[in-house]
Design a protein around this motif. Sequence first.
Motif, short mmCIF file in Angstrom:
data_model
loop_
_atom_site.label_atom_id
_atom_site.label_comp_id
_atom_site.label_asym_id
_atom_site.label_seq_id
_atom_site.Cartn_x
_atom_site.Cartn_y
_atom_site.Cartn_z
N VAL A 271 -5.70 -7.21 -6.05
CA VAL A 271 -5.73 -5.76 -6.24
C VAL A 271 -6.77 -5.39 -7.29
O VAL A 271 -6.79 -5.94 -8.38
CB VAL A 271 -4.34 -5.25 -6.70
CG1 VAL A 271 -4.37 -3.74 -6.93
CG2 VAL A 271 -3.27 -5.60 -5.68
N ASP A 272 -7.63 -4.46 -6.93
CA ASP A 272 -8.59 -3.90 -7.89
C ASP A 272 -7.82 -3.01 -8.86
O ASP A 272 -7.17 -2.05 -8.44
CB ASP A 272 -9.64 -3.09 -7.13
CG ASP A 272 -10.68 -2.45 -8.04
OD1 ASP A 272 -10.55 -2.53 -9.28
OD2 ASP A 272 -11.64 -1.85 -7.50
N PRO A 273 -7.87 -3.26 -10.16
CA PRO A 273 -7.13 -2.43 -11.11
C PRO A 273 -7.48 -0.94 -11.02
O PRO A 273 -6.67 -0.09 -11.40
CB PRO A 273 -7.54 -3.01 -12.48
CG PRO A 273 -7.91 -4.42 -12.19
CD PRO A 273 -8.55 -4.38 -10.83
N GLN A 274 -8.67 -0.62 -10.51
CA GLN A 274 -9.04 0.79 -10.36
C GLN A 274 -8.07 1.54 -9.44
O GLN A 274 -7.88 2.75 -9.58
CB GLN A 274 -10.47 0.90 -9.83
CG GLN A 274 -10.96 2.32 -9.56
CD GLN A 274 -10.92 3.22 -10.79
OE1 GLN A 274 -11.03 2.74 -11.92
NE2 GLN A 274 -10.76 4.52 -10.59
N ARG A 275 -7.43 0.80 -8.52
CA ARG A 275 -6.47 1.43 -7.63
C ARG A 275 -5.28 1.99 -8.41
O ARG A 275 -4.70 3.01 -8.02
CB ARG A 275 -5.97 0.44 -6.58
CG ARG A 275 -7.01 0.03 -5.55
CD ARG A 275 -6.39 -0.81 -4.46
NE ARG A 275 -5.38 -0.07 -3.70
CZ ARG A 275 -4.57 -0.62 -2.81
NH1 ARG A 275 -4.62 -1.93 -2.59
NH2 ARG A 275 -3.70 0.11 -2.16
N LEU A 276 -4.92 1.34 -9.49
CA LEU A 276 -3.81 1.83 -10.31
C LEU A 276 -4.19 3.13 -11.01
O LEU A 276 -3.38 4.04 -11.15
CB LEU A 276 -3.40 0.77 -11.34
CG LEU A 276 -3.11 -0.63 -10.80
CD1 LEU A 276 -2.68 -1.55 -11.93
CD2 LEU A 276 -2.04 -0.58 -9.71
N ASN A 277 -5.44 3.21 -11.43
CA ASN A 277 -5.95 4.45 -12.03
C ASN A 277 -5.96 5.57 -11.00
O ASN A 277 -5.46 6.67 -11.24
CB ASN A 277 -7.34 4.20 -12.59
CG ASN A 277 -7.99 5.47 -13.15
OD1 ASN A 277 -7.29 6.33 -13.69
ND2 ASN A 277 -9.30 5.57 -13.02
N ASP B 171 0.83 -1.21 0.00
CA ASP B 171 0.00 0.00 0.00
C ASP B 171 0.87 1.26 0.00
O ASP B 171 0.58 2.22 -0.73
CB ASP B 171 -0.93 0.01 1.22
CG ASP B 171 -2.03 -1.03 1.11
OD1 ASP B 171 -2.31 -1.51 -0.01
OD2 ASP B 171 -2.61 -1.38 2.16
N ALA B 172 1.93 1.26 0.81
CA ALA B 172 2.83 2.41 0.84
C ALA B 172 3.56 2.57 -0.48
O ALA B 172 3.79 3.70 -0.94
CB ALA B 172 3.83 2.25 1.98
N SER B 173 3.90 1.47 -1.11
CA SER B 173 4.57 1.53 -2.41
C SER B 173 3.66 2.20 -3.44
O SER B 173 4.09 3.11 -4.17
CB SER B 173 4.94 0.12 -2.90
OG SER B 173 5.90 -0.47 -2.06
N LEU B 174 2.42 1.78 -3.49
CA LEU B 174 1.47 2.34 -4.45
C LEU B 174 1.27 3.83 -4.19
O LEU B 174 1.21 4.65 -5.13
CB LEU B 174 0.14 1.59 -4.34
CG LEU B 174 -0.83 1.71 -5.50
CD1 LEU B 174 -0.23 1.19 -6.80
CD2 LEU B 174 -2.12 0.94 -5.18
#
Length: 321
Positions: A245-251, A220-223
Amino acid sequence: MRAIVIEENGGPEVLRLAERDDPAPGPGEVLIDVEARGVNFIDIYQRSGLYDVPLPYVPGMEGAGVVAAVGEGVTDLSVGQRVGWAMAPGAYAEQAVVKASLVVPVPDAVSAEQAAALLLQGMTAHYLVRSVYPVAEGDTVLVHAAAGGTGLLVTQLAKERGARVIGTVSTEEKERIARGAGADEVVRYTETPVAEAVRDLTGGEGVAAVYDGVGRDTFDASLASLRPRGVLALFGQSSGEVAPVDPQRLNSAGSVYLTRPSLAYFVADREELLGRAGDLFALVGEGRLDVRIGGRYPLSDAGRAQSDLASRRTTGKLLLV
């Protein structure tokens, strides 16, 4: 010969020293008198059953020594030659049979201990910094476990390419070691939230890449530490597996990239393997890359070595010698 043999998955206690028949190389293989063996998290994953391997087996995915015999069809390696290898099992033994295609020559300027400490983690650091996210002059990158074996090498290789490196560590002693390898800034994650510290150190922008071999505890800290369109290279899971991981988190994080690389796909052909190993050996020989040996253990103490590595209290590379 003597070897560590695992007959069942479990804790360090399943690593038992036993006598085995002397091995012989088959076609396309070499027999190596092993002088030093790297201890890696993949050894622990295989021992515990997290990574499935057929039982019984001799662990150890990295070693160095001298060629004792060559099998039919092997033409580019010879008896008496100093060599090393990674990504092939059997290193936790006095002798190992390895596919010749995975074995690399070790130059005189590099010791067997340096080679055994360098190949798996060093080539991992090499593909991370040169291929997964090719670090460029002026980039700021985040390296987790910066005082560990891989972290120290990633830090040095990123600095070689002109990066500003932020490292994470747990203690004052590890901070000293990380800074000694070239880390410009060090965050003690036991005292300061990592993502918050990274934002402060980058003026709110975030880093171009995060090299994360820790996994569950740091994901989480990395993201949250990435700049828009940054790259999170999740190359290990020393603290455990990351939840789906929900891909929406990358967005939401800024159209960032998440990759789960592993070494086998970055040394898939012999030319690439020899190139990466050759680059690393040259840097060591020129005094531009320091290989820190954090501990040496006899073969019979393989269980203690793995326990020490899993404790995350060690620094540098652990070897069985």
